[in-house]
Design a protein around this motif. Structure first.
Motif, PDB file in Angstrom:
ATOM      1  N   SER A   1     -12.548  31.422  63.803  1.00  0.00           N
ATOM      2  CA  SER A   1     -13.090  32.721  64.195  1.00  0.00           C
ATOM      3  C   SER A   1     -12.111  33.842  63.894  1.00  0.00           C
ATOM      4  O   SER A   1     -12.511  34.986  63.663  1.00  0.00           O
ATOM      5  CB  SER A   1     -13.421  32.710  65.688  1.00  0.00           C
ATOM      6  OG  SER A   1     -14.192  33.813  66.058  1.00  0.00           O
TER       7      SER A   1
ATOM      8  N   LEU B   1     -28.469  36.341  67.848  1.00  0.00           N
ATOM      9  CA  LEU B   1     -28.404  35.509  69.047  1.00  0.00           C
ATOM     10  C   LEU B   1     -28.469  36.329  70.331  1.00  0.00           C
ATOM     11  O   LEU B   1     -28.553  35.751  71.419  1.00  0.00           O
ATOM     12  CB  LEU B   1     -27.108  34.684  69.034  1.00  0.00           C
ATOM     13  CG  LEU B   1     -26.886  33.813  67.789  1.00  0.00           C
ATOM     14  CD1 LEU B   1     -25.546  33.088  67.881  1.00  0.00           C
ATOM     15  CD2 LEU B   1     -28.026  32.815  67.610  1.00  0.00           C
TER      16      LEU B   1
ATOM     17  N   PRO C   1     -26.188  33.406  61.607  1.00  0.00           N
ATOM     18  CA  PRO C   1     -26.200  33.827  63.018  1.00  0.00           C
ATOM     19  C   PRO C   1     -25.270  35.011  63.239  1.00  0.00           C
ATOM     20  O   PRO C   1     -24.199  35.108  62.633  1.00  0.00           O
ATOM     21  CB  PRO C   1     -25.677  32.583  63.747  1.00  0.00           C
ATOM     22  CG  PRO C   1     -24.824  31.878  62.734  1.00  0.00           C
ATOM     23  CD  PRO C   1     -25.474  32.130  61.401  1.00  0.00           C
TER      24      PRO C   1
ATOM     25  N   ARG D   1     -23.731  37.691  66.486  1.00  0.00           N
ATOM     26  CA  ARG D   1     -23.580  37.853  67.934  1.00  0.00           C
ATOM     27  C   ARG D   1     -22.523  38.911  68.215  1.00  0.00           C
ATOM     28  O   ARG D   1     -21.880  39.420  67.303  1.00  0.00           O
ATOM     29  CB  ARG D   1     -23.180  36.526  68.591  1.00  0.00           C
ATOM     30  CG  ARG D   1     -21.775  36.051  68.230  1.00  0.00           C
ATOM     31  CD  ARG D   1     -21.445  34.698  68.835  1.00  0.00           C
ATOM     32  NE  ARG D   1     -20.098  34.248  68.494  1.00  0.00           N
ATOM     33  CZ  ARG D   1     -19.043  34.342  69.305  1.00  0.00           C
ATOM     34  NH1 ARG D   1     -19.178  34.862  70.523  1.00  0.00           N
ATOM     35  NH2 ARG D   1     -17.848  33.919  68.919  1.00  0.00           N
TER      36      ARG D   1
ATOM     37  N   SER E   1     -20.670  37.729  62.257  1.00  0.00           N
ATOM     38  CA  SER E   1     -21.381  36.567  61.711  1.00  0.00           C
ATOM     39  C   SER E   1     -20.630  35.317  62.153  1.00  0.00           C
ATOM     40  O   SER E   1     -19.773  34.788  61.444  1.00  0.00           O
ATOM     41  CB  SER E   1     -21.465  36.661  60.184  1.00  0.00           C
ATOM     42  OG  SER E   1     -20.203  36.969  59.631  1.00  0.00           O
ATOM     43  N   ASN E   2     -20.980  34.845  63.316  1.00  0.00           N
ATOM     44  CA  ASN E   2     -20.155  33.858  63.997  1.00  0.00           C
ATOM     45  C   ASN E   2     -21.001  33.205  65.090  1.00  0.00           C
ATOM     46  O   ASN E   2     -21.761  33.884  65.771  1.00  0.00           O
ATOM     47  CB  ASN E   2     -18.938  34.590  64.598  1.00  0.00           C
ATOM     48  CG  ASN E   2     -17.943  33.706  65.281  1.00  0.00           C
ATOM     49  OD1 ASN E   2     -18.232  33.141  66.329  1.00  0.00           O
ATOM     50  ND2 ASN E   2     -16.757  33.606  64.712  1.00  0.00           N
ATOM     51  N   GLN E   3     -20.858  31.905  65.237  1.00  0.00           N
ATOM     52  CA  GLN E   3     -21.561  31.197  66.306  1.00  0.00           C
ATOM     53  C   GLN E   3     -20.641  30.131  66.882  1.00  0.00           C
ATOM     54  O   GLN E   3     -19.932  29.447  66.131  1.00  0.00           O
ATOM     55  CB  GLN E   3     -22.844  30.550  65.782  1.00  0.00           C
ATOM     56  CG  GLN E   3     -23.678  29.874  66.859  1.00  0.00           C
ATOM     57  CD  GLN E   3     -24.996  29.336  66.338  1.00  0.00           C
ATOM     58  OE1 GLN E   3     -25.197  29.233  65.131  1.00  0.00           O
ATOM     59  NE2 GLN E   3     -25.903  29.004  67.232  1.00  0.00           N
ATOM     60  N   ASP E   4     -20.670  29.995  68.191  1.00  0.00           N
ATOM     61  CA  ASP E   4     -19.846  28.990  68.863  1.00  0.00           C
ATOM     62  C   ASP E   4     -18.379  29.124  68.465  1.00  0.00           C
ATOM     63  O   ASP E   4     -17.664  28.133  68.278  1.00  0.00           O
ATOM     64  CB  ASP E   4     -20.345  27.576  68.545  1.00  0.00           C
ATOM     65  CG  ASP E   4     -21.758  27.345  69.032  1.00  0.00           C
ATOM     66  OD1 ASP E   4     -22.135  27.948  70.057  1.00  0.00           O
ATOM     67  OD2 ASP E   4     -22.494  26.585  68.370  1.00  0.00           O
TER      68      ASP E   4
ATOM     69  N   ALA F   1     -19.528  31.961  60.275  1.00  0.00           N
ATOM     70  CA  ALA F   1     -20.780  31.591  59.620  1.00  0.00           C
ATOM     71  C   ALA F   1     -20.794  32.266  58.248  1.00  0.00           C
ATOM     72  O   ALA F   1     -21.253  33.393  58.100  1.00  0.00           O
ATOM     73  CB  ALA F   1     -21.984  32.030  60.453  1.00  0.00           C
TER      74      ALA F   1
END
Length: 567
Positions: free
Chosen positions: A50, A139, A153, A155, A198-201, A205
């Motif tokens: 991240s 999200l 994704p 967020r 553009s990032n998940q968990d 991404a």
């Protein structure tokens, strides 16, 4: 075998095109990517992270010989030619989206209305919004401005997960009279917000992760050839019929009905120039046989001019990586108020960690850039007809005086905000920061830099007078904070010297109308006067939008893919 489409470059645009064009089993698609693969589920840890600071400075993932001029180049005074700077451009599947800051924003509606005014008919805000929505799977938000089914994704960090420096920056923005915006990608207006990513968990991404996933790679009609550098375009008259490439060191030729250049705003025009497509005088100067006179190739290169204000950060405010490793968590969009310039023309990002190493954790910054820049005299030219030679790149940042003026006022405004309330209590030893070669070299991830920065960090956390002397002697380059805050000439000199681009290279193969002599491609990316050849990446933007350029690039690739499939 003759492919239907050969895509030169597996970056953000190339990944989208590969996914969309191969969705029909009747289309045979080849992707040629010069860099390494990022296999699904086995992406390098630096890319998945991240925090982007390690991937961005890993030489495995970028063109290591590329250097550029950011300052204005006086061609009539070669002795005053400014120094070259390294300019990290991705050389890996997923392109910039595999190493960038993961910023997922779009720009202002007025940007795309200007695209139409400049001849890109069909690219107004109402035309491009459906494709921005097609890209994303939001999200957090729903509604008419958001996509819920896209492959990338997006967020925002929740308020309770912001670090102490980011929270203090928000309070300082509020105290300065700015409005809180829950959604950066909502209605385009001034205010501060948690950055859309553009990032998940807590993982990146990238376009490769989203568009070249396992299911896509199973398609028998899609070939992804990494470590494959295209060395030239093949022609029959004025029709492009394929490419020459080095595939893991072996020379090969591939034929296609259509070739799509998606190599970015520096390398896409270089491909055209080496193929003899571009300004006649320059091609002849380089000894390249003229195939087609297209004066706009390589012209109008743009980026967002940016400067930094940095400070020593107290221990209690440093990132702990518990909820996030994101170093940029909040941002501010604001208006300069200059006559004739649209609202939201400026941007400031609160950077809570300046690098991966021990010193980077001690230094916080405000990165200030001109969101709506008017400096558009940059250019890409050949240094040699040899495909191995990187092109000559001149951004000519600050060629428009309005950009310089706004950075001057922006720097002092952000300095005042920096010293407000809790943010002022958490920071000290403010200094005008330069992204110098010394800083860049220290950013490379290796054992030597880990040792050096650990030693320097002890000095930085020592007595204040020692820290101040160290910063003045080894960190700043020519200008102190007091100088630039009280002396207009010193501030201007600092900004002229220290301004950099923020890796948003664009506009060097612009879309435009038939009667525009600088237009390189039409509104479907087709190179004017040449058959079987398109450009699809940030180089086709008529003007750089008020945004980080990754999402506009994804949007453009989605839109042109639709046009190709529609025939």
């Amino acid at each position: 075998m003759i492919y239907d489409y050969i895509i030169v470059g597996g970056g953000s645009a190339g990944s989208v095109l590969a996914h969309r064009l191969s969705a029909s089993g009747s289309n045979r698609v080849l992707v040629c990517e010069a860099g390494p693969d990022t296999p699904p589920g086995d992406e390098p840890a630096e890319i998945k992270d991240s925090y982007p600071g390690t991937a961005y400075f890993d030489p495995r993932f970028h063109w290591t010989d590329l250097k550029v001029h950011t300052q204005v180049v006086p061609h009539n005074r070669p002795e005053e030619r400014p120094p070259l700077r390294k300019y990290e451009q991705a050389r890996v599947l997923g392109g910039g989206s595999s190493i960038n800051g993961q910023m997922a924003n779009r720009g202002a509606p007025t940007d795309f209305e200007e695209w139409v005014e400049r001849g890109a008919e069909g690219w107004g805000w109402d035309d491009v919004l459906p494709y921005f929505k097609k890209v994303e799977r939001d999200l957090d938000f729903d509604g008419p401005l958001h996509g819920k089914d896209g492959r990338i994704p997006v967020r925002r960090l929740k308020e309770e997960h912001l670090g102490p420096h980011a929270k203090a920056a928000c309070e300082a923005f509020k105290a300065a009279g700015f409005k809180y915006l829950p959604d950066q990608n909502g209605v385009f207006e001034d205010g501060y917000f948690s950055i859309t990513i553009s990032n998940q968990d807590e993982q990146r991404a990238s376009a490769a992760m989203g568009y070249l996933d396992r299911e896509t790679r199973k398609r028998a009609n899609l070939t992804i050839s990494t470590e494959t550098q295209v060395t030239g375009l093949l022609f029959e008259g004025l029709r492009c019929v394929g490419v020459k490439a080095l595939v893991r060191g072996q020379e090969q030729e591939f034929r296609a009905n259509e070739v799509l250049l998606s190599s970015g705003a520096i390398h896409s025009p270089a491909h055209l120039l080496r193929a003899g497509i571009g300004p006649v005088a320059h091609l002849r100067e380089m000894g390249v046989e003229v195939r087609h006179n297209l004066p706009g190739v390589g012209q109008g290169l743009m980026d967002h001019p940016a400067i930094s204000l940095s400070s020593h950060l107290k221990r209690s405010a440093r990132m702990d990586d518990v909820h996030t490793r994101r170093h940029i968590q909040v941002g501010l969009r604001y208006s300069s108020g200059l006559e004739g310039i649209p609202a939201g023309d400026m941007f400031a990002a609160a950077v809570s960690k300046s690098a991966w190493h021990a010193v980077g954790k001690q230094v916080a910054s405000f990165l200030i850039w001109v969101n709506k820049t008017y400096s558009e005299t940059g250019q890409v030219r050949l240094a040699s007809a040899d495909w191995r030679a990187e092109p000559v790149v001149e951004f000519n940042l600050l060629s428009d005086r309005r950009d310089l003026d706004r950075l001057m006022t922006g720097f002092r405004m952000m300095a005042a905000i920096q010293m407000t309330g809790e943010l002022g209590e958490l920071t000290s030893n403010h200094f005008p920061a330069s992204y110098s070669d010394r800083v860049r070299k220290l950013g490379v991830v290796n054992s030597k830099n880990r040792f050096l920065t650990s030693a320097i960090s002890l000095i930085m956390d020592g007595p204040e007078f020692i820290r101040r002397r160290f910063i003045e002697k080894y960190v700043i380059e020519g200008f102190t904070f007091d100088q630039v805050m009280t002396d207009d000439a010193a501030l201007e000199a600092f900004i002229r010297k220290a301004t950099i681009g923020i890796w948003h290279a664009s506009c060097s193969c612009r879309m435009g109308a038939d009667d525009d002599p600088r237009a390189v491609v039409d509104t479907q990316g087709r190179v004017r006067g040449v058959a079987g050849l398109r450009v699809v990446d940030a180089s086709i933007f008529p003007v750089v939008p008020c945004a980080n350029t990754n999402f506009p690039t994804l949007m453009a690739a989605e839109k042109i893919a639709d046009a190709i499939l529609a025939g």
